[in-house]
Design an enzyme around this catalytic site. Sequence first.
Site, PDB file in Angstrom:
ATOM      1  N   LYS A 106       0.829  -1.209   0.000  1.00 52.55           N
ATOM      2  CA  LYS A 106       0.000   0.000   0.000  1.00 52.55           C
ATOM      3  C   LYS A 106       0.864   1.259   0.000  1.00 52.55           C
ATOM      4  O   LYS A 106       0.606   2.221   0.719  1.00 52.55           O
ATOM      5  CB  LYS A 106      -0.973  -0.005   1.173  1.00 52.55           C
ATOM      6  CG  LYS A 106      -1.949  -1.183   1.133  1.00 52.55           C
ATOM      7  CD  LYS A 106      -2.938  -1.141   2.280  1.00 52.55           C
ATOM      8  CE  LYS A 106      -3.936  -2.285   2.170  1.00 52.55           C
ATOM      9  NZ  LYS A 106      -3.338  -3.626   2.387  1.00 52.55           N
ATOM     10  N   ARG A 107       1.890   1.258  -0.825  1.00 52.28           N
ATOM     11  CA  ARG A 107       2.813   2.390  -0.911  1.00 52.28           C
ATOM     12  C   ARG A 107       2.134   3.597  -1.546  1.00 52.28           C
ATOM     13  O   ARG A 107       1.248   3.471  -2.381  1.00 52.28           O
ATOM     14  CB  ARG A 107       4.061   1.996  -1.702  1.00 52.28           C
ATOM     15  CG  ARG A 107       4.882   0.884  -1.059  1.00 52.28           C
ATOM     16  CD  ARG A 107       5.350   1.286   0.348  1.00 52.28           C
ATOM     17  NE  ARG A 107       6.337   0.371   0.879  1.00 52.28           N
ATOM     18  CZ  ARG A 107       6.151  -0.465   1.889  1.00 52.28           C
ATOM     19  NH1 ARG A 107       4.967  -0.512   2.473  1.00 52.28           N
ATOM     20  NH2 ARG A 107       7.116  -1.235   2.322  1.00 52.28           N
TER      21      ARG A 107
END
Length: 307
Positions: A106-107
């Site tokens: 979930k960058r």
Amino acid sequence: MSFDRLIKKIIQTQNPTVVGLDPRLEYIPDYIKQKCFMKDGETLKAAAKAVFKFNKAIIDEIYDLVPAIKPQAAYYEMYGYHGIKTLEKTIRYAKSKGMFVITDGKRNDIGATMTAYAAAHLGCTAVGGSSFEAFAADALTVNGYLGTDGIEPLLSVCAQNDKGIFVLAKTSNKSSGELQDKTVDGVPVYALMGDMCEKWGSEQIGEYGYSSVGAVVGATYPQQLAELRERLPHTLFLVPGYGAQGGGAKGLAGAFDENGLGAIVNSSRAVMCAYQKEGCDQKDFAKAARREVIRMRDDITSYIKLK
């Protein structure tokens, strides 16, 4: 194209599921932990080694049945650099068995920072005159709420390195609606994010009609799943929330297209902890994971027609 490879694996295995390898120490059988603790003490190093032994045994039992794994980076980062090493080893081991690997990180950032994330997880890092894949995953989950500035660096890496991304759209958690269900000119934010996924992936469409830009859409919201499937014809869905979070197989049917494609459904704890639920011998944990994978596959495919 990266998701063509994933879809081919789904068709080959007749199984539209992915196993989330998000191991906590309490999920790991005592005999594995104790062996590691005896060698390295009750340390982060020992914990990370136990995680890898656990992961490796499960992969050995499921790789012929399941097209992909999805390690959540946080469950490895919590063990420091030893855990990061285990994440990298898990990814490479799964790929050596022919599995597709989705790193759940979930960058989210912009510019040079997002370029660095893209290089770390999907691309290559230059060192002098050489180039290396740091983690070598096939796909990465990302947060698109910084807009196009945070996605563009990933698109070029996807094109150059045959990779994919899954962008958060309608997530499976209870409070997702606090923001994602808000409307802008009558359109929910999650639908607007889905529209952006279609736009971002428009120049990278594969042979099955899906682009390299997928979306995360939770199993806990079957109505929105069906709505977004119709709205986003070129966007592959990663569907969390099945099982432990309450998402049922019947409600998942709307995530798939007329060919039984277009989505891959995640299960994590139910697979890793299947031996605890069964109450079987701890040394049978990997076989129990295999039995749960088969049960999940049969449950989901009873509601879709996978061609």
